[in-house]
Design a protein around this motif. Structure first.
Motif, PDB file in Angstrom:
ATOM      1  N   GLN A 150      -1.897 -15.191   2.081  1.00 19.99           N
ATOM      2  CA  GLN A 150      -2.019 -14.649   0.735  1.00 19.99           C
ATOM      3  C   GLN A 150      -1.885 -13.128   0.795  1.00 19.99           C
ATOM      4  OE1 GLN A 150      -2.457 -16.837  -1.764  1.00 19.99           O
ATOM      5  NE2 GLN A 150      -2.340 -15.293  -3.377  1.00 19.99           N
ATOM      6  N   PRO A 151      -0.935 -12.540   0.088  1.00 23.68           N
ATOM      7  CA  PRO A 151      -0.804 -11.082   0.100  1.00 23.68           C
ATOM      8  C   PRO A 151      -2.038 -10.405  -0.497  1.00 23.68           C
ATOM      9  CG  PRO A 151       1.143 -12.124  -0.843  1.00 23.68           C
ATOM     10  CD  PRO A 151       0.087 -13.177  -0.749  1.00 23.68           C
ATOM     11  N   GLN A 152      -2.330  -9.221  -0.032  1.00 28.33           N
ATOM     12  CA  GLN A 152      -3.386  -8.421  -0.626  1.00 28.33           C
ATOM     13  C   GLN A 152      -2.880  -7.813  -1.940  1.00 28.33           C
ATOM     14  OE1 GLN A 152      -6.624  -8.153   0.715  1.00 28.33           O
ATOM     15  NE2 GLN A 152      -5.760  -9.826   1.953  1.00 28.33           N
ATOM     16  N   ALA A 153      -3.801  -7.484  -2.825  1.00 30.94           N
ATOM     17  CA  ALA A 153      -3.424  -6.998  -4.148  1.00 30.94           C
ATOM     18  C   ALA A 153      -2.516  -5.781  -4.098  1.00 30.94           C
ATOM     19  CB  ALA A 153      -4.684  -6.674  -4.963  1.00 30.94           C
ATOM     20  N   GLY A 154      -2.763  -4.872  -3.159  1.00 29.92           N
ATOM     21  CA  GLY A 154      -2.032  -3.627  -3.108  1.00 29.92           C
ATOM     22  C   GLY A 154      -0.879  -3.594  -2.129  1.00 29.92           C
ATOM     23  N   GLU A 155      -0.432  -4.745  -1.662  1.00 30.09           N
ATOM     24  CA  GLU A 155       0.705  -4.784  -0.737  1.00 30.09           C
ATOM     25  C   GLU A 155       1.829  -5.620  -1.322  1.00 30.09           C
ATOM     26  OE1 GLU A 155      -0.189  -6.649   2.978  1.00 30.09           O
ATOM     27  OE2 GLU A 155      -0.792  -8.544   2.065  1.00 30.09           O
ATOM     28  N   ALA A 156       2.996  -5.499  -0.716  1.00 32.72           N
ATOM     29  CA  ALA A 156       4.142  -6.282  -1.172  1.00 32.72           C
ATOM     30  C   ALA A 156       3.963  -7.758  -0.830  1.00 32.72           C
ATOM     31  CB  ALA A 156       5.422  -5.766  -0.519  1.00 32.72           C
ATOM     32  N   MET A 157       4.521  -8.622  -1.652  1.00 41.77           N
ATOM     33  CA  MET A 157       4.508 -10.052  -1.363  1.00 41.77           C
ATOM     34  C   MET A 157       5.294 -10.346  -0.093  1.00 41.77           C
ATOM     35  SD  MET A 157       5.264 -11.684  -5.117  1.00 41.77           S
ATOM     36  CE  MET A 157       5.277 -13.358  -4.459  1.00 41.77           C
ATOM     37  N   GLY A 158       6.459  -9.705   0.040  1.00 44.49           N
ATOM     38  CA  GLY A 158       7.316  -9.987   1.173  1.00 44.49           C
ATOM     39  C   GLY A 158       7.618 -11.477   1.260  1.00 44.49           C
ATOM     40  N   SER A 159       7.616 -11.993   2.495  1.00 37.75           N
ATOM     41  CA  SER A 159       7.806 -13.433   2.729  1.00 37.75           C
ATOM     42  C   SER A 159       6.584 -14.014   3.420  1.00 37.75           C
ATOM     43  CB  SER A 159       9.070 -13.668   3.559  1.00 37.75           C
ATOM     44  OG  SER A 159      10.219 -13.278   2.853  1.00 37.75           O
ATOM     45  N   LYS A 160       5.411 -13.588   2.988  1.00 37.40           N
ATOM     46  CA  LYS A 160       4.162 -14.019   3.612  1.00 37.40           C
ATOM     47  C   LYS A 160       3.750 -15.423   3.189  1.00 37.40           C
ATOM     48  CE  LYS A 160       2.325  -9.283   3.672  1.00 37.40           C
ATOM     49  NZ  LYS A 160       3.442  -8.650   2.929  1.00 37.40           N
ATOM     50  N   MET A 161       4.056 -15.793   1.948  1.00 40.79           N
ATOM     51  CA  MET A 161       3.537 -17.033   1.390  1.00 40.79           C
ATOM     52  C   MET A 161       4.366 -18.238   1.818  1.00 40.79           C
ATOM     53  SD  MET A 161       2.722 -15.541  -2.441  1.00 40.79           S
ATOM     54  CE  MET A 161       1.569 -16.820  -2.942  1.00 40.79           C
ATOM     55  N   SER A 162       3.733 -19.395   1.834  1.00 34.79           N
ATOM     56  CA  SER A 162       4.422 -20.643   2.157  1.00 34.79           C
ATOM     57  C   SER A 162       5.133 -21.178   0.917  1.00 34.79           C
ATOM     58  CB  SER A 162       3.418 -21.683   2.645  1.00 34.79           C
ATOM     59  OG  SER A 162       2.550 -22.056   1.583  1.00 34.79           O
ATOM     60  N   ALA A 163       5.978 -22.179   1.125  1.00 38.60           N
ATOM     61  CA  ALA A 163       6.659 -22.818  -0.009  1.00 38.60           C
ATOM     62  C   ALA A 163       5.646 -23.387  -0.994  1.00 38.60           C
ATOM     63  CB  ALA A 163       7.602 -23.902   0.497  1.00 38.60           C
ATOM     64  N   ALA A 164       4.574 -23.971  -0.471  1.00 37.93           N
ATOM     65  CA  ALA A 164       3.541 -24.547  -1.335  1.00 37.93           C
ATOM     66  C   ALA A 164       2.833 -23.460  -2.136  1.00 37.93           C
ATOM     67  CB  ALA A 164       2.535 -25.326  -0.495  1.00 37.93           C
TER      68      ALA A 164
END
Length: 212
Positions: free
Chosen positions: A161-175
């Motif tokens: 889960q990205p932190q509020a103050g950072e970019a989403m990037g490709s950290k999250m899973s498909a789900a």
């Protein structure tokens, strides 16, 4: 009106020389052309003569695709310089668009004003996660039917889960991406891969969503 937070994520903004050279620099990227191909494929899934809004509008790269399908084209960008560059790049086609400046977290549009919203090269790494979530909620508010949204996801078995103050990037899973979109009222119809980085275990998709 508060502007989305961009500085912690992107050190530059799209003004002046950066705006003037944007299209030329991006066109040298292989995945720029993949994005165009996959955008065409997704637009082909939709009916003609839609009312579309493109955020951020940038240099209007998808405008010829929209006009070929009879769309009424609207666009919004935080940078007036990018809109000016779009006018130069598109020529007469720019006269067929309505482009204006504004912010993605507080869109100057009515509820369900558009049939289709398009947003690429933005939510993943231009604004921070808390603003990306707000922008997504605004995207869902102003479209009555569909959206094409570019997001990244991890190839790993478990996302973060990205932190509020950072970019989403490709950290999250498909789900996690599916849950994020569902939370604002979008259901995934189709995903088209536009970039994969096996070393970084990351993927970027154009995601066709429908409003539910």
């Amino acid at each position: 009106m508060a502007r989305p937070e961009t500085r912690p994520v992107k050190g530059d903004t799209y003004y002046g020389k950066i705006a003037r050279n944007y299209e030329q620099r991006r066109a040298r990227q292989d995945w720029w052309h993949v994005e165009n191909t996959e955008m065409e494929a997704l637009l082909d899934r939709l009916p003609p003569n839609l009312r579309v809004v493109d955020i951020p509008f940038g240099t209007g790269r998808f405008v010829p695709m929209y006009l070929a399908r009879g769309y009424q084209v609207h666009g919004l960008d935080a940078s007036a310089a990018m809109i000016a560059q779009a006018q130069e790049t598109l020529g007469e086609d720019f006269r067929k668009c309505r482009a204006e400046t504004g912010t993605a977290t507080a869109l100057p549009y009515q509820d369900a004003e558009f049939d289709l919203l398009v947003s690429t090269r933005f939510l993943r790494d231009i604004i921070v996660y808390k603003d990306a979530k707000q922008a997504l909620a605004e995207f869902a508010r102003v479209t009555r039917s569909h959206a094409i949204i570019q997001l990244g996801q991890t190839m790993a078995s478990k996302g973060a889960q990205p932190q509020a103050g950072e970019a989403m990037g490709s950290k999250m899973s498909a789900a996690q991406i599916k849950t994020l979109l569902k939370a604002v009222g979008f259901e995934i119809v189709e995903k088209r891969l536009v970039k994969q980085d096996e070393a970084a275990q990351s993927e970027i998709y154009h995601i066709l969503c429908k409003k539910v």
